[in-house]
Design a protein around this motif. Structure first.
Motif, PDB file in Angstrom:
ATOM      1  N   ASP A   6       0.863  -1.193   0.000  1.00 41.54           N
ATOM      2  CA  ASP A   6       0.000   0.000   0.000  1.00 41.54           C
ATOM      3  C   ASP A   6       0.890   1.231   0.000  1.00 41.54           C
ATOM      4  OD1 ASP A   6      -2.903   1.011   0.296  1.00 41.54           O
ATOM      5  OD2 ASP A   6      -1.752   2.235   1.707  1.00 41.54           O
ATOM      6  N   ILE A   7       0.443   2.220  -0.748  1.00 40.77           N
ATOM      7  CA  ILE A   7       1.198   3.478  -0.893  1.00 40.77           C
ATOM      8  C   ILE A   7       0.284   4.650  -0.560  1.00 40.77           C
ATOM      9  CG2 ILE A   7       2.151   5.046  -2.649  1.00 40.77           C
ATOM     10  CD1 ILE A   7       3.313   2.583  -4.061  1.00 40.77           C
ATOM     11  N   GLU A   8       0.824   5.629   0.178  1.00 42.49           N
ATOM     12  CA  GLU A   8       0.149   6.919   0.371  1.00 42.49           C
ATOM     13  C   GLU A   8       0.921   7.959  -0.441  1.00 42.49           C
ATOM     14  OE1 GLU A   8      -2.688   6.998   1.875  1.00 42.49           O
ATOM     15  OE2 GLU A   8      -2.533   4.948   2.654  1.00 42.49           O
ATOM     16  N   THR A   9       0.194   8.883  -1.054  1.00 39.46           N
ATOM     17  CA  THR A   9       0.841   9.867  -1.938  1.00 39.46           C
ATOM     18  C   THR A   9       0.494  11.298  -1.525  1.00 39.46           C
ATOM     19  OG1 THR A   9      -0.947  10.086  -3.560  1.00 39.46           O
ATOM     20  CG2 THR A   9       0.570   8.213  -3.832  1.00 39.46           C
ATOM     21  N   THR A  10       1.157  12.223  -2.215  1.00 43.06           N
ATOM     22  CA  THR A  10       0.926  13.662  -1.951  1.00 43.06           C
ATOM     23  C   THR A  10      -0.402  14.142  -2.528  1.00 43.06           C
ATOM     24  OG1 THR A  10       2.072  14.190  -4.014  1.00 43.06           O
ATOM     25  CG2 THR A  10       3.390  14.169  -1.978  1.00 43.06           C
ATOM     26  N   GLY A  11      -0.969  13.355  -3.501  1.00 43.59           N
ATOM     27  CA  GLY A  11      -2.086  13.873  -4.282  1.00 43.59           C
ATOM     28  C   GLY A  11      -1.547  14.813  -5.348  1.00 43.59           C
ATOM     29  N   GLY A  12      -2.417  15.300  -6.186  1.00 45.87           N
ATOM     30  CA  GLY A  12      -1.973  16.221  -7.244  1.00 45.87           C
ATOM     31  C   GLY A  12      -2.308  15.675  -8.617  1.00 45.87           C
ATOM     32  N   GLN A  13      -1.724  16.274  -9.647  1.00 49.54           N
ATOM     33  CA  GLN A  13      -2.045  15.892 -11.009  1.00 49.54           C
ATOM     34  C   GLN A  13      -1.496  14.510 -11.353  1.00 49.54           C
ATOM     35  OE1 GLN A  13      -1.148  18.855 -13.935  1.00 49.54           O
ATOM     36  NE2 GLN A  13      -2.170  20.501 -12.824  1.00 49.54           N
ATOM     37  N   GLY A  55      -3.312  12.162   7.833  1.00 52.09           N
ATOM     38  CA  GLY A  55      -2.617  12.650   9.036  1.00 52.09           C
ATOM     39  C   GLY A  55      -1.127  12.864   8.804  1.00 52.09           C
ATOM     40  N   ILE A  56      -0.653  12.569   7.590  1.00 57.45           N
ATOM     41  CA  ILE A  56       0.764  12.781   7.263  1.00 57.45           C
ATOM     42  C   ILE A  56       0.933  14.219   6.762  1.00 57.45           C
ATOM     43  CG2 ILE A  56       2.689  12.063   5.800  1.00 57.45           C
ATOM     44  CD1 ILE A  56       1.319   9.302   5.555  1.00 57.45           C
ATOM     45  N   ASN A  57       1.838  14.980   7.401  1.00 61.94           N
ATOM     46  CA  ASN A  57       2.051  16.360   6.960  1.00 61.94           C
ATOM     47  C   ASN A  57       3.499  16.567   6.507  1.00 61.94           C
ATOM     48  OD1 ASN A  57       3.690  16.947   9.315  1.00 61.94           O
ATOM     49  ND2 ASN A  57       1.765  17.083  10.484  1.00 61.94           N
ATOM     50  N   ASN A  58       3.768  17.739   5.929  1.00 64.25           N
ATOM     51  CA  ASN A  58       5.087  18.029   5.360  1.00 64.25           C
ATOM     52  C   ASN A  58       6.183  17.976   6.416  1.00 64.25           C
ATOM     53  OD1 ASN A  58       4.266  18.591   2.574  1.00 64.25           O
ATOM     54  ND2 ASN A  58       3.201  20.358   3.441  1.00 64.25           N
ATOM     55  N   GLU A  59       5.875  18.415   7.629  1.00 64.77           N
ATOM     56  CA  GLU A  59       6.865  18.438   8.706  1.00 64.77           C
ATOM     57  C   GLU A  59       7.340  17.033   9.051  1.00 64.77           C
ATOM     58  OE1 GLU A  59       9.492  20.042  11.205  1.00 64.77           O
ATOM     59  OE2 GLU A  59       8.168  21.197   9.880  1.00 64.77           O
ATOM     60  N   ASP A 142      -5.073   2.172  11.898  1.00 61.81           N
ATOM     61  CA  ASP A 142      -4.401   3.158  11.038  1.00 61.81           C
ATOM     62  C   ASP A 142      -4.952   3.179   9.626  1.00 61.81           C
ATOM     63  OD1 ASP A 142      -2.688   3.907  13.107  1.00 61.81           O
ATOM     64  OD2 ASP A 142      -1.257   2.332  12.615  1.00 61.81           O
ATOM     65  N   ARG A 143      -6.274   3.382   9.511  1.00 58.02           N
ATOM     66  CA  ARG A 143      -6.902   3.504   8.187  1.00 58.02           C
ATOM     67  C   ARG A 143      -6.300   4.698   7.462  1.00 58.02           C
ATOM     68  NH1 ARG A 143      -8.387   2.474   3.673  1.00 58.02           N
ATOM     69  NH2 ARG A 143     -10.489   2.721   2.860  1.00 58.02           N
ATOM     70  N   HIS A 144      -6.057   4.541   6.167  1.00 56.85           N
ATOM     71  CA  HIS A 144      -5.442   5.542   5.296  1.00 56.85           C
ATOM     72  C   HIS A 144      -3.985   5.807   5.650  1.00 56.85           C
ATOM     73  CE1 HIS A 144      -9.158   6.212   3.234  1.00 56.85           C
ATOM     74  NE2 HIS A 144      -9.772   6.620   4.317  1.00 56.85           N
ATOM     75  N   ARG A 145      -3.378   4.871   6.380  1.00 59.33           N
ATOM     76  CA  ARG A 145      -1.923   4.837   6.519  1.00 59.33           C
ATOM     77  C   ARG A 145      -1.443   3.558   5.852  1.00 59.33           C
ATOM     78  NH1 ARG A 145       0.613   8.291  10.234  1.00 59.33           N
ATOM     79  NH2 ARG A 145       2.506   7.402   9.289  1.00 59.33           N
ATOM     80  N   ALA A 146      -0.238   3.595   5.274  1.00 66.64           N
ATOM     81  CA  ALA A 146       0.224   2.481   4.440  1.00 66.64           C
ATOM     82  C   ALA A 146       0.274   1.156   5.192  1.00 66.64           C
ATOM     83  CB  ALA A 146       1.602   2.810   3.865  1.00 66.64           C
ATOM     84  N   SER A 147       0.804   1.156   6.429  1.00 68.75           N
ATOM     85  CA  SER A 147       0.946  -0.110   7.160  1.00 68.75           C
ATOM     86  C   SER A 147      -0.406  -0.701   7.517  1.00 68.75           C
ATOM     87  CB  SER A 147       1.790   0.090   8.416  1.00 68.75           C
ATOM     88  OG  SER A 147       1.176   1.033   9.275  1.00 68.75           O
ATOM     89  N   GLY A 148      -1.360   0.140   7.956  1.00 67.52           N
ATOM     90  CA  GLY A 148      -2.694  -0.345   8.321  1.00 67.52           C
ATOM     91  C   GLY A 148      -3.456  -0.886   7.125  1.00 67.52           C
ATOM     92  N   ASP A 149      -3.419  -0.134   6.018  1.00 67.75           N
ATOM     93  CA  ASP A 149      -4.139  -0.579   4.812  1.00 67.75           C
ATOM     94  C   ASP A 149      -3.493  -1.827   4.208  1.00 67.75           C
ATOM     95  OD1 ASP A 149      -5.745   1.566   5.232  1.00 67.75           O
ATOM     96  OD2 ASP A 149      -5.327   2.588   3.339  1.00 67.75           O
TER      97      ASP A 149
END
Length: 453
Positions: A6-13, A55-59, A142-149
Motif C-alpha cells: 500500500d502506498i500513500e501519496t501527496t495527491g496532485g495531477q 494525518g501525514i504532513n510536510n513536517e 491506522d486507516r489511510h496509513r500504508a501499514s494499516g491498509d
C-alpha cells in the motif's frame, strides 16, 4: 510469493504525485515472511485534503528518506514476487513512475484485490477496502496509513485465497514461477512443506492440479507420494513440478474441502484413487407392534439413514455401543437374532421391549433420543475447532440441518454477529455425503465445542 503493498501519496495531477509512505508485506500464502514500512520524503508539498485524510504532513517527512534511498530495498523485497494491492493499477503506476524518474524500468506481475473480491465476493455491495473489512469483520488499525491498509489487504487476500475453490490464484502463481525458471526438486518440495493438518495440491509444470489430498501431517503424506512404488505414485513423481498447500487446523474442514474440490477440479490421479465411501447405514423402522427398530443395512440413497459408516464391522461395533448407551433392546437393534426374549440370552440385557413388558411409547422415546442426537434435520449449530494458527479458530455452520460452509476467525464477534459470519463464510454445497462425513467425524473425534442455536 506475494508482495502485498500500500502506498500513500501527496495527491496532485496525474503522474506528478509523490510517495509519502510505503508498506510492503512479503507473504508466502500462509504467513508474512518479511516487511518494509517507511515514510518517504516526496520533495514536493502534500495536498491539504491528503493531510486531513492520512494525518501525514510536510513536517513529518522532512527527515524521512527520499525514494532513491529506499529503492534498492523495494526491489529486493518484491523480487520474484507477484505484487498484490487493493486497486493495484494505482499503486503499480505510482511505483513505476518513481522508478522511471531514477532511470529504472520497474516491471512486475500484479494482482488486484478489488478485482478478486468482485469475482469471489459478488454479494458485497461495495468493494472498497474500508467497507469490505468492515463487512468481513477484519480488524483494522491506522486507516489511510500504508501499514494499516497493507495489513488489512493481507488479511483480505488470505480470505480470498480461502474462497478460491478452483485455485485460480495459486495456478497463476505457479505459471509465473515457471516463467521465472523456478524448478524445485522433490527433496526441496518436501522440505518446504509443514508437518501440519491441511490440504495439499500437486501441480504439473503448467500449473494444472493433478492430485489433491488431505492429511494431519502434510509433509509426511506428500513424502509417501514421492517414495511410493505404485503406478500412480510413479506417475505423480515424474509429472510433479511443485506442491502447494493450505493449512486448515481442523481435519474436518480439510476433509470437506477436499471432497468438494476434487469434484470441481477433477484431478487426473484423484480419479484413479480409491474413493472413501460410507457403504453401511442405520435406519429406523416401526414394527407391527409400534416399536422402533434400528436396522443396519447397505446404504440406500432412496432411504433416509440416521448415520452411516465405511464398513460393516465398524457399523456393528457402533450399533453395540448405541444399544448399551441408550438402553435399547438387542433384538430390536438387530444384534440378537433369536425367537426367545433377550432376558433369556446371557450375552445381552433388556428390560422387556421385545416381550412388551414396557410400552412402545417409553421404548421409542429412547430410540428418538439417539435419532435426534445423530440426525441433522432442522438442527442449527456451529462446530468450533482449531484454526491455522494459535490465536485462530475454525467454524463449520449447520443451519436448519443444512451444511452451509466454514470460516476461520480471530475474534468471537465474527461468529456471534450473523451478518459478519455470513460474509466470512466460505460457502459449500450441502449433500448427503457431506452430512455423513460430518456425522462420522464427530462420532470418532473431539472438537473444541459445538454451539447450538
Amino acid at each position: 510469493m506475494y508482495a502485498i503493498l500500500d502506498i500513500e501519496t501527496t495527491g496532485g495531477q496525474f503522474n506528478e504525485e509523490g510517495i509519502t509512505e510505503i508498506a510492503i508485506y512479503k507473504y508466502d500464502g500462509h504467513e508474512i515472511v518479511d516487511q518494509f514500512i517507511s515514510l518517504i520524503n516526496p520533495e514536493i508539498p502534500i495536498q491539504p485534503f491528503v493531510v486531513k485524510l492520512t494525518g501525514i504532513n510536510n513536517e513529518m517527512l522532512r527527515s524521512a528518506p527520499k525514494f532513491y534511498e529506499v529503492a534498492k530495498r523495494i526491489i529486493e523485497i518484491t523480487n520474484d514476487c507477484v505484487l498484490v494491492a487493493h486497486n493495484a493499477s494505482f499503486d503499480y503506476r505510482i511505483l513505476r513512475t518513481e522508478f522511471r524518474r531514477l532511470g529504472y524500468d520497474f516491471n512486475i506481475k500484479t494482482l488486484c484485490t478489488v478485482e478478486l473480491s468482485q469475482r469471489l465476493l459478488p454479494e458485497q455491495p461495495s468493494h472498497s477496502l474500508g467497507k469490505l473489512v468492515r463487512a468481513l469483520g477484519i480488524p483494522m488499525a491506522d486507516r489511510h496509513r500504508a501499514s494499516g491498509d497493507a495489513m488489512a489487504t493481507v488479511k483480505l487476500f488470505q480470505m480470498l485465497l480461502d474462497k478460491d475453490l478452483e485455485k485460480t490464484i495459486t495456478k497463476e502463481l505457479i505459471k509465473f514461477e515457471v516463467i521465472k525458471g523456478v524448478s524445485p526438486k522433490l527433496v526441496d518440495i518436501i522440505e518446504s512443506l509443514p508437518s501440519k493438518t491441511g490440504i495439499y495440491y500437486i501441480h504439473r509444470e503448467d500449473g494444472k492440479i493433478i492430485y489433491i489430498g488431505q492429511s494431519r501431517n502434510i509433509k509426511k503424506r506428500v513424502n509417501q507420494h514421492f517414495t511410493g512404488i505404485t503406478s500412480s505414485a510413479k506417475k505423480i513423481q515424474s509429472e510433479v513440478f511443485t506442491v502447494t498447500f493450505e493449512e486448515t487446523g481442523s481435519e474436518l474442514i480439510a476433509l470437506l474441502k477436499v471432497s468438494e474440490e476434487v469434484k470441481k477440479i477433477s484431478p487426473i490421479y484423484n480419479r484413479m484413487a480409491r474413493k472413501k465411501t460410507l457403504n453401511w447405514a442405520i435406519y429406523a423402522e416401526k414394527d407391527s407392534d409400534g416399536y422402533l427398530n434400528l436396522k443396519l443395512q447397505k446404504a440406500d440413497g432412496r432411504k433416509k439413514e440416521i448415520t452411516a459408516f465405511p464398513s460393516q464391522q465398524e457399523a456393528k461395533g457402533a450399533l453395540n455401543r448405541i444399544t448399551t448407551s441408550y438402553q435399547l433392546c438387542p433384538k430390536l437393534t438387530g444384534l440378537l437374532d433369536s425367537k426367545t426374549a433377550c432376558s433369556l440370552n446371557g450375552n445381552y440385557q433388556c428390560d422387556g421391549a421385545c416381550s412388551k413388558k414396557i410400552t412402545y411409547e417409553e421404548y421409542n422415546s429412547r430410540v428418538q433420543v439417539f435419532i435426534d442426537k445423530n440426525l441433522f434435520d432442522n438442527k442449527n449449530m456451529i462446530i468450533i475447532d482449531r484454526g491455522r494458527k494459535t490465536a485462530e479458530h475454525s467454524a463449520i455452520l449447520i443451519e436448519n440441518g443444512v451444511y452451509k460452509g466454514y470460516a476461520f476467525y480471530d475474534l468471537n464477534y465474527q461468529i456471534n454477529n450473523p451478518e459478519i459470519l455470513k460474509n466470512i463464510l466460505v460457502p459449500m454445497p450441502n449433500s448427503k455425503n457431506t452430512r455423513n462425513y460430518i456425522q462420522d467425524y464427530l462420532r470418532k473425534n473431539r472438537v473444541l465445542k459445538i454451539i447450538n442455536f
